[in-house]
Design a protein around this motif. Sequence first.
Motif, short mmCIF file in Angstrom:
data_model
loop_
_atom_site.label_atom_id
_atom_site.label_comp_id
_atom_site.label_asym_id
_atom_site.label_seq_id
_atom_site.Cartn_x
_atom_site.Cartn_y
_atom_site.Cartn_z
N TYR A 30 0.82 -1.18 -0.01
CA TYR A 30 -0.03 0.09 0.00
C TYR A 30 0.87 1.36 0.13
O TYR A 30 0.41 2.46 -0.28
CB TYR A 30 -0.95 0.00 1.17
CG TYR A 30 -0.30 -0.08 2.75
CD1 TYR A 30 0.21 0.97 3.22
CD2 TYR A 30 0.16 -1.18 3.06
CE1 TYR A 30 0.88 0.89 4.49
CE2 TYR A 30 0.94 -1.34 4.45
CZ TYR A 30 1.04 -0.18 4.89
OH TYR A 30 1.69 -0.13 5.96
N VAL A 90 1.34 2.48 -3.30
CA VAL A 90 -0.20 2.98 -3.86
C VAL A 90 -0.35 4.35 -3.43
O VAL A 90 -0.83 5.17 -4.19
CB VAL A 90 -1.27 1.99 -3.46
CG1 VAL A 90 -2.72 2.56 -3.78
CG2 VAL A 90 -1.18 0.80 -4.17
N PRO A 149 -5.30 8.02 -4.40
CA PRO A 149 -5.45 7.71 -3.09
C PRO A 149 -6.67 8.48 -2.53
O PRO A 149 -7.55 8.25 -1.68
CB PRO A 149 -4.27 7.88 -2.59
CG PRO A 149 -3.16 7.52 -3.63
CD PRO A 149 -3.81 8.24 -4.83
#
Length: 595
Positions: free
Chosen positions: A151, A154, A161
């Motif tokens: 994550y 990301v 996000p």
Amino acid sequence: MRWVESGDVRLWLVEEGDPARPTILLVHGYPDTHRVWDEVAGLLRDRFHVVRYDVRGAGRSTEPADHAGYTFDHLAGDLSAVLDAIGKPAVHLVGHDWGSLQCWDAVTRPGIRERVASLTSFGGPGLAQAYRFMREGSRGEVAGQRARSWYIGVFQAPVLPETAWRTFMPAVLERSMRVRDGIEPRPGHPADTLARDGVNGLWMYRLNMGAGLRPRHTDERGDPVVDVPVQLIEATRDPFVSPALLASLGRWAPRFWHRRVVAGHWAQRGRPDVVARMIAEFVDHVEGAEPSPGLRRARRVAGSPAGRTPEPGRAFEGKLVVVTGAGSGIGRATARAFAAHGAEVVCADIDEPAAVRTVEGIVKDLGGTAYAEQVDVSDAARMEDFARRVRAEHGVPDIVVNNAGALVAGAFLDHSVEDWRRMIDVNLWGVVHGCRLFAAQMVERGEGGHIVNIASLAAFTPSVLLPAYSASKAAVKMLSDCLRAEVAGQGIGVSAICPGFVSTGIARHATYVGVDLREVSVEAVARRGYPPERVAAHILRAVHRDQAVVPVNAEGKLGYAMSRLSPGVTRGLARLSKAALRLGRPRPHGTGSRP
């Protein structure tokens, strides 16, 4: 409740408890607020001064004017402002997730580290220490941690996000809490400001996860050493941090305690009682109290290589093991094996002098730590006293080996009611008592554990010679399977060990009914030549690997395989075993040959 000014932000501060008592400062993670600590704070505030605050950009605290205001330098400045507001020479820091990350960073900074009495960390490593693990850990361990940290990459992406947090991510987070951690959302967690907090907190990742990984505050050798006492609480079901990374943190803390709680990422929500107890025990000890038994065994020695498993011979370092029937045979061998691998061992036996001899051997031969206890496992009241005594004097055991047993041999029609009662009382009720009492302690403690029940080849191989013994051992095996299913969710393993013929004194000390097979049995066991130390090795391996059923030696493995593949063959072999009755000396019907 009050505001604390820190640069261009205002931090929302909550205080509970008597300010004259030691102060515990709870620092929350991402994307939480101070409300994630509600349960833990409620359990601590009667004994301590408990302080919480919303970090910048979260909860009721304001956000900086610019996204650049989320660096570690700014977070450390906020912590310093909170310490100024508290106004004490030193506080005990407790950090979770990003709160833990910023606490590890803060205690290396001059001006803050002198004001921190201790650090309790869970849910997040120090980034400087993690950087060294990623450089020096094994390839497999580093790859495993990278997979858990997917994550982070990301969060570096633009726009996506933020869009996720403003749309579907709050619902995903709540579902994850229910499914993965087993906790229900409640007022305050997740906070009403979750979407905004999630968006703001992204900048902590974007600004700190690059250069922030490199050590900036180090000792003279360039190492990210932390001088304050550190307690690491490992949540065993946290999907974001690997056990190898957490274990490596002890390398950088000369005063380091490593404890475990069976919980997911939000351990303070899933097991607030356990987390609060561990915090309180650690703070009390740092303040001058004697360590609790569990805390004492959690102490680790700094300097071990990052990410390495315990060295051979010390795999059970820091564990407390209870072994019943430890005065001889498999029990004594098992007690010695655990002690040789670093465990403290409570050696229990109905024969107290035999238990004492086992302890003396452990101390003299192995330099280990062991304690002798006298107990009759068939007596429920005495077992309850024994379990209470172990907990009061040594703490909750990590491993319990229910080994004590007895043997009556002979045909079914030659067994008296008393023979059956003895077999059930010792072989089954003894195991039931041990499982019931110590499993309850393990569940309440919340740190997992393991229970080993000694069954037998006789548990799945019928025999004309051992009807009562076989029935009791079959019950032990099934009890183990049932209990294993029940307590697996508590991080407690259960193993049934099923040895074949082992060279111990059980044949010599058995009761024989109908015909006296003592001489034949003793000779047969001696000729088999399978020492109890090899059974002990299987027991340690079963605990390490969390194995459910462990047949031991050739006849044990063959009997187990035949019972599963061809039960009819095992029943046929049982009929053939009747011939063994002709090898013994006849005795008057209904009488027994006592040892």
